[in-house]
Motif scaffolding. Structure first.
Motif, short mmCIF file in Angstrom:
data_model
loop_
_atom_site.label_atom_id
_atom_site.label_comp_id
_atom_site.label_asym_id
_atom_site.label_seq_id
_atom_site.Cartn_x
_atom_site.Cartn_y
_atom_site.Cartn_z
N MET A 1 -19.47 -2.28 2.79
CA MET A 1 -18.99 -2.66 1.47
C MET A 1 -17.64 -3.37 1.55
N PHE A 2 -16.76 -2.84 2.39
CA PHE A 2 -15.50 -3.51 2.68
C PHE A 2 -15.45 -3.75 4.17
N ARG A 3 -14.79 -4.84 4.57
CA ARG A 3 -14.61 -5.00 6.01
C ARG A 3 -13.15 -5.32 6.29
N TRP A 4 -12.74 -4.96 7.52
CA TRP A 4 -11.38 -5.12 7.96
C TRP A 4 -11.08 -6.61 8.17
N GLU A 5 -10.07 -7.10 7.44
CA GLU A 5 -9.69 -8.51 7.56
C GLU A 5 -8.46 -8.63 8.44
N ARG A 6 -7.97 -9.82 8.57
CA ARG A 6 -6.79 -10.09 9.37
C ARG A 6 -5.59 -9.29 8.86
N SER A 7 -4.88 -8.61 9.77
CA SER A 7 -3.73 -7.80 9.39
C SER A 7 -2.49 -8.66 9.24
N ILE A 8 -1.54 -8.16 8.46
CA ILE A 8 -0.29 -8.87 8.27
C ILE A 8 0.77 -8.15 9.10
N PRO A 9 1.39 -8.85 10.06
CA PRO A 9 2.36 -8.15 10.90
C PRO A 9 3.64 -7.82 10.12
N LEU A 10 4.22 -6.67 10.46
CA LEU A 10 5.48 -6.25 9.85
C LEU A 10 6.56 -6.28 10.92
N ARG A 11 7.78 -6.55 10.49
CA ARG A 11 8.87 -6.57 11.44
C ARG A 11 9.22 -5.15 11.89
N GLY A 12 9.06 -4.19 10.99
CA GLY A 12 9.35 -2.80 11.35
C GLY A 12 8.19 -1.95 10.89
N SER A 13 7.92 -0.85 11.58
CA SER A 13 6.78 -0.02 11.20
C SER A 13 7.06 0.68 9.88
N ALA A 14 5.98 1.21 9.29
CA ALA A 14 6.13 1.91 8.02
C ALA A 14 6.62 3.33 8.26
N ALA A 15 7.48 3.80 7.38
CA ALA A 15 8.02 5.16 7.49
C ALA A 15 7.01 6.16 6.94
N ALA A 16 7.11 7.40 7.41
CA ALA A 16 6.19 8.47 6.98
C ALA A 16 6.60 8.98 5.60
N LEU A 17 6.43 8.14 4.59
CA LEU A 17 6.73 8.55 3.22
C LEU A 17 5.42 8.51 2.46
N CYS A 18 5.44 8.89 1.20
CA CYS A 18 4.23 8.72 0.37
C CYS A 18 4.41 7.46 -0.48
N ASN A 19 3.27 6.92 -0.94
CA ASN A 19 3.31 5.72 -1.80
C ASN A 19 4.10 4.60 -1.12
N ASN A 20 3.93 4.46 0.19
CA ASN A 20 4.74 3.48 0.91
C ASN A 20 4.05 2.13 1.02
N GLU A 50 -6.15 -14.88 1.89
CA GLU A 50 -6.60 -14.54 3.25
C GLU A 50 -5.48 -13.90 4.06
N GLY A 51 -4.38 -13.52 3.42
CA GLY A 51 -3.35 -12.77 4.13
C GLY A 51 -2.49 -13.59 5.07
N VAL A 52 -2.46 -14.87 4.91
CA VAL A 52 -1.61 -15.70 5.77
C VAL A 52 -0.14 -15.47 5.39
N PRO A 53 0.67 -14.96 6.30
CA PRO A 53 2.05 -14.63 5.91
C PRO A 53 2.87 -15.90 5.71
#
Lengths: 341, 344
Positions: A1-20, A50-53
């Motif tokens: 139903m959904f498929r994994w598309e191209r990811s968007i790179p982040l400069r820093g990883s996400a913190a272990a918070l909620c609603n992040n 298409e997620g192109v940064p």
């Protein structure tokens, strides 16, 4: 139903918070903005279809008194009738920016006056209600800011008392207009939910008690309040009365985010899709509808996505029709996107 | 974030350190009495009353580098010595193990059970020394008193604080066959296992949870060696190279904490010995060569921990300095500071 598309790179990883993860769609300009908290900084990205940064920017928490760099708790776009503001909450206070993060228009320092030495002081929980922006705090108080149509003349108009433990999340009805219904819900670390009616003064309509686990994430639409809890359950309540309609044992670990796509797959009685994400690496999509005869809320599981080896900390639909959603995870330096097929 | 995180962080990392040292002492065939002496000295220093008092004060977490300095001091609290390369490896192993344990905890409050598992095993190491045992029990009781009544929300905040501390640390570990031994793994879709019953939060009891127990113990020998490429050098080192505007605060923190550490001087003719975290001396030398330049610094002995009055002096004097960048010991600015301390 959904498929994994191209990811968007982040400069820093996400913190272990909620609603992040916060998403702002600008369909007129064919752009989508994403906001993720890394720790002491937050990252804003804009992408084309298409997620192109395209562009990215980092914001930092304003320094204040203290012995270590202040950490950001949440970043969120608030869509108001005449403008969009980006709000950033931290362990020092509340910063508000123009929607692209270019200019800070307002700074509110938190008052830690009556905090005991063992209490952490921070702001957390952000939502727009009409021309107000509501922000939660560590003490349980919710600050209501009156936002003018333009300019920096933002005023703290009210402080709502209703909670005794730190606020986790705030949600407001997407479609404003009816003024005799509940249009805001606030949640806290004890699992208590408070349902409010907005206005020049906010009125507390009802309280929905917790049961010993935090409620990290909450949503409100069409008079229904969806609450995700620390034990992995999602509850659906009738907002004005607080009556429990549905209890879903949705996840094996604490819920970290909820989101709505109210216009997904419209049909008679259809309420849209609810997305739940948790520390158990799963993202689930639930179809909600109201049975025409009984007017009970019915839930059906549509899709489950396992984001392997990742403690999911943020998840949002990228548009109100639910055609795609995005996910962030602790220590993951990218935004994972999924699109419907 | 949560101001109650430091005791849990310190005790669990300390526990992992003791497990690793115990395994290395056995692997290197250090005589039983010397090995016991080393563990006793370290445990006794860790659970020293004044040190624990400082530790339990509500405070924010400091940097990984500041914390590493404390463990380096602790590891040298006895007749055992560690080279820089071995100390690096020890710290990496400790931090990765605890990060893994925090991530795998089914419930946020389980991090307290992990702490109790560490303390239970530590008590096993020193069961023949009643005075040290009493110190550990005292700390145990303090933990129960302070953390026993915290809500799920407060434990969630502690968990998030710990995870932010460990963010972006990725060190993969392999056994000697090159197979990955440590990897964060979660259950996959469809099949769920019933949640185990909650462990005991009392002074003695069945913890149920296995996280925090000794994975290096005799019946499960796990040789770990670090994946050799230089990009696996701990990222905590990268973070510490940038100038730190809070360097002065960190020095104050270290002075306070180490001022509470009572290091017993090794007495008599007992010779010290060197512990190697690697499988051979050559491997340790090789690891030392690939250590980045920025991490190397001279070891200068500052007698700051022995004299209560002197350590107060030290904290006061350091408080008077405006340090605008990470004190680098190779510049004249650092030398002046240390020269002044030597004159105390």
């Amino acid at each position: 139903m959904f498929r994994w598309e191209r990811s968007i790179p982040l400069r820093g990883s996400a913190a272990a918070l909620c609603n992040n993860l916060s998403v702002l769609q600008l369909p007129a300009r064919n752009l989508t903005h994403f906001g993720v908290v890394h720790g002491p900084s937050a990252q804003l990205l804009s992408t084309a279809p298409e997620g192109v940064p395209l562009a990215q920017r980092q914001l930092h928490a304003k320094e204040g008194a203290g012995v270590s760099p202040p950490l950001i708790t949440q970043v969120h776009w608030c869509v108001l009738p005449f403008r969009v503001l980006l709000v950033l909450t931290s362990h020092r206070g509340i910063q508000m920016y123009e929607s692209d993060g270019s200019t800070m228009v307002y700074w509110h320092a938190l008052d830690s006056g009556d905090a005991t030495p063992v209490q952490a002081v921070f702001a957390r929980g952000i939502a727009a209600s009409g021309h107000f922006i509501c922000v939660g705090t560590w003490s349980g108080r919710v600050l209501v800011f009156d936002i003018p149509a333009k300019g920096p003349n933002i005023v703290l108009s009210e402080e709502l008392a209703g909670h005794q433990t730190p606020i986790t999340d705030i949600a407001t009805e997407p479609a404003q207009g009816q003024d005799c219904v509940a249009d805001m819900v606030t949640a806290d670390d004890s699992g208590l939910l408070c349902v409010w009616r907005s206005g020049p003064e906010f009125t507390l309509l009802t309280r929905i008690p917790g049961f010993g686990v935090p409620c990290p994430s909450v949503q409100l639409w069409q008079g229904i309040c969806a609450a995700g809890y620390g034990n992995g359950q999602v509850h659906l309540y009738e907002a004005t009365t607080g009556n429990l309609h549905v209890q879903i044992n949705a996840h094996a670990r604490a819920i970290s985010a909820l989101d709505l796509a109210p216009e997904a797959a419209p049909s008679l009685g259809h309420l849209g899709w609810l997305l739940s994400a948790a520390e158990d690496t799963f993202v689930h999509i639930w179809k909600l509808s109201r049975s025409p005869e009984s007017s009970y809320i019915e839930v059906e599981h549509c899709h489950g996505e396992c984001v392997s080896d990742t403690q999911v900390c943020g998840a949002r639909f990228c548009d109100s029709s639910g055609s795609s959603f995005a996910v962030t995870g602790y220590d993951l330096a990218e935004i994972r996107r999924f699109s419907s097929v | 974030m949560s101001v109650r995180t430091l005791p849990l962080l310190f005790l669990n990392l300390g526990g992992e350190m003791l497990y690793i040292l115990d395994q290395r002492l056995r692997a290197q065939n250090i005589p039983g009495d010397k090995a016991r002496r080393v563990l006793n000295d370290i445990i006794s220093t860790m659970f020293n009353r004044k040190f624990m008092e400082e530790l339990f004060k509500p405070q924010e977490l400091y940097s990984k580098k500041a914390l590493r300095t404390i463990y380096e001091r602790l590891a040298h609290a006895s007749i055992m010595k560690l080279n820089q390369a071995s100390m690096d490896k020890l710290y990496d192993l400790m931090t990765m193990a605890f990060k893994y344990q925090v991530l795998l905890c089914p419930r946020p409050k389980d991090v307290l059970l992990v702490t109790f598992n560490h303390l239970d095993t530590i008590k096993g190491f020193i069961r023949d020394s009643p005075t040290i045992l009493q110190q550990v029990d005292e700390t145990f009781r303090q933990l129960i008193e302070i953390y026993g009544g915290l809500s799920a929300g407060e434990f969630q905040l502690i968990r998030q604080t710990l995870l932010i501390f460990f963010q972006d640390l990725h060190i993969r570990m392999f056994n000697n066959k090159g197979e990955e031994v440590k990897r964060i793994e979660f259950k996959h879709g469809g099949n769920y296992v019933r949640a185990p019953k909650e462990g005991s939060f009392e002074l003695y009891g069945d913890r149920v949870l296995k996280l925090g127990t000794n994975m290096y113990s005799a019946n499960r020998p796990v040789e770990t060696h670090m994946s050799g490429s230089s990009k696996n050098v701990a990222s905590w080192a990268q973070e510490s190279i940038a100038p730190n505007p809070l360097a002065k605060e960190e020095l104050n923190f270290l002075a306070r904490l180490m001022g509470g550490m009572e290091i017993k001087q090794p007495s008599g003719p007992e010779p010290g010995f060197r512990l190697n975290l690697f499988t051979s001396d050559e491997e340790e030398e090789q690891a030392a060569l690939t250590r980045p330049e920025e991490l190397s610094y001279e070891v200068i002995n500052i007698q700051a921990t022995q004299d209560q009055q002197r350590s107060e002096e030290l904290a006061r004097i350091m408080g008077e300095f405006e340090i605008t960048e990470q004190p680098s010991l190779s510049t004249s600015k650092g030398d002046d500071l240390l020269a002044m301390m030597d004159e105390l």
